[in-house]
Write an enzyme that holds these catalytic residues in place. Structure first.
Site, PDB file in Angstrom:
ATOM      1  CB  CYS B  98      -0.874  -0.019   1.256  1.00  0.00           C
ATOM      2  SG  CYS B  98      -1.937   1.419   1.416  1.00  0.00           S
ATOM      3  CG  HIS B 140      -5.958  -2.119  -0.911  1.00  0.00           C
ATOM      4  ND1 HIS B 140      -4.900  -2.797  -0.333  1.00  0.00           N
ATOM      5  CD2 HIS B 140      -5.645  -0.796  -0.824  1.00  0.00           C
ATOM      6  CE1 HIS B 140      -4.004  -1.913   0.077  1.00  0.00           C
ATOM      7  NE2 HIS B 140      -4.416  -0.688  -0.209  1.00  0.00           N
ATOM      8  CD  GLU B 141      -7.386   1.854  -3.313  1.00  0.00           C
ATOM      9  OE1 GLU B 141      -7.357   2.681  -2.385  1.00  0.00           O
ATOM     10  OE2 GLU B 141      -6.346   1.393  -3.825  1.00  0.00           O
ATOM     11  CG  HIS B 144      -7.416   2.867   2.176  1.00  0.00           C
ATOM     12  ND1 HIS B 144      -6.436   2.972   3.146  1.00  0.00           N
ATOM     13  CD2 HIS B 144      -6.791   2.377   1.076  1.00  0.00           C
ATOM     14  CE1 HIS B 144      -5.280   2.559   2.647  1.00  0.00           C
ATOM     15  NE2 HIS B 144      -5.459   2.185   1.399  1.00  0.00           N
TER      16      HIS B 144
END
Lengths: 179, 167
Positions: B98, B140-141, B144
């Protein structure tokens, strides 16, 4: 800052890490990189330590004596300056699986082919599995290919070994993804 | 409009649960543009979430079409407001890194395909079915936006190749 490599090994039981790190904490040692695992019935610890106050192996004196008394083998070495920083290894990462009926001479021929081609092994685990009658040897290697060597070339080398050693070998690339 | 700096852990904004966007205004549009500009400027990046540039709102952009892994199955540039994963299927392991956690990678298990519902930049409601690398990138995003880093999802040690099983 001075860096030290500390290796500790002993019969596995709960509490080893607590005991070791308590000692290190009281010494004022920082644990930078470390890797600890069970190998056979042993717990093996490898740690890179830094300590602003320690200049020499001798400064540790008998600090580790109680750990030794507990049945742990302790080995300490001072690193040369710069020895704590990992070299930048650029290149394709690949994973190599080698497995087959256990016999002498599996690790070395594979490692030699890799070493001869400047392939850098970054992780290597081996384990003896299977039954007492049919022991199976498993080796997993993570390695970085040098520039100019592609995975097909490595595959063909390892395919040759596969026949010579009568083991199964497979290679695949690992692509770490930055998201 | 502007390339922003990517915040690095331990910046506290990376661990915040982001707030949903209530209405699409110029500010949200500018945020989307900043995310796209930042993603493009980072070159290798396939996605950026708003908290990574210091805005704790539920907005991400992603585009895996330029990466080797995502080239063959993607929706191009995705601009997602309030994205939600409404279905997921399968299981796949990949080694993730990341931009907010430099110099570290870990093995992460994620769904192989996901259905994501979101508002697009123009305000239209969209639902897409993403597979493979695009699915990984979106998970993954979107993580966040909930203050989750891939570090919270690491499923095995890199070197733990021999799973210890009970006999």
């Amino acid at each position: 800052m001075n860096y030290f490599a500390l290796t500790i090994i002993g019969r596995d039981h709960p509490g080893i890490v607590a005991k070791v790190t308590e000692t290190l904490f009281h010494l004022g040692c920082n644990i930078a990189d470390s890797s600890c695992t069970i190998l056979g019935g042993q717990f093996a610890m490898i740690l890179i330590l830094s300590n602003p106050g320690m200049h020499d192996q001798k400064d540790f004196e008998t600090t580790f004596a109680p750990l030794e008394a507990d049945g742990l083998s302790v080995f300490l070495r001072k690193l040369q300056p710069g020895g704590e920083t990992a070299p930048e290894i650029e290149g394709e990462i690949c994973m190599i699986s080698v497995y087959g009926s256990d016999k002498p001479g599996i690790v070395y021929p594979v490692a030699k082919e890799l070493g001869d081609r400047q392939i850098n092994i970054t992780d290597l685990n081996t384990k003896l599995v299977g039954s007492a009658q049919n022991p199976v040897y498993v080796m997993m290697i993570e390695a970085v290919l040098p520039a100019g060597l592609d995975i097909e070339e490595l595959s063909s080398v390892l395919n040759r070994l596969k026949k010579d050693l009568q083991v199964d070998i497979s290679v695949r690339t690992i692509t770490p993804v930055e998201l | 409009m502007a390339v922003k700096d990517i915040l690095l852990y331990p910046h506290p904004m990376l661990k915040v649960v982001c707030t949903p966007v209530e209405q699409l205004d110029d500010e949200v549009d500018a945020l989307i543009q900043d995310l796209i500009d930042t993603m493009v400027a980072a070159g290798h990046s396939v996605g950026v979430a708003a908290p990574q540039i210091g805005i704790t709102r539920r907005v991400v952009v992603a585009d895996v079409s330029h990466s080797k892994l995502g080239r063959n199955a993607n929706h191009g540039l995705l601009t997602m407001i309030n994205p939600a994963i409404i279905e997921q299927e399968g299981c796949t392991l990949s080694r993730e890194g990341c931009m907010s956690v430099p110099d570290y990678t870990g093995n992460v298990t994620r769904a192989e395909s996901v259905v994501v519902q979101f508002l697009d930049r123009d305000g239209s409601k969209r639902v897409i079915h993403a597979n493979g690398f695009e699915a990984i990138a979106l998970q993954h995003e979107i993580d966040h936006l909930d203050g989750l880093l891939f570090l919270d999802r690491v499923s095995s040690l890199k070197t733990d190749l021999f799973r210890r099983k009970k006999r």
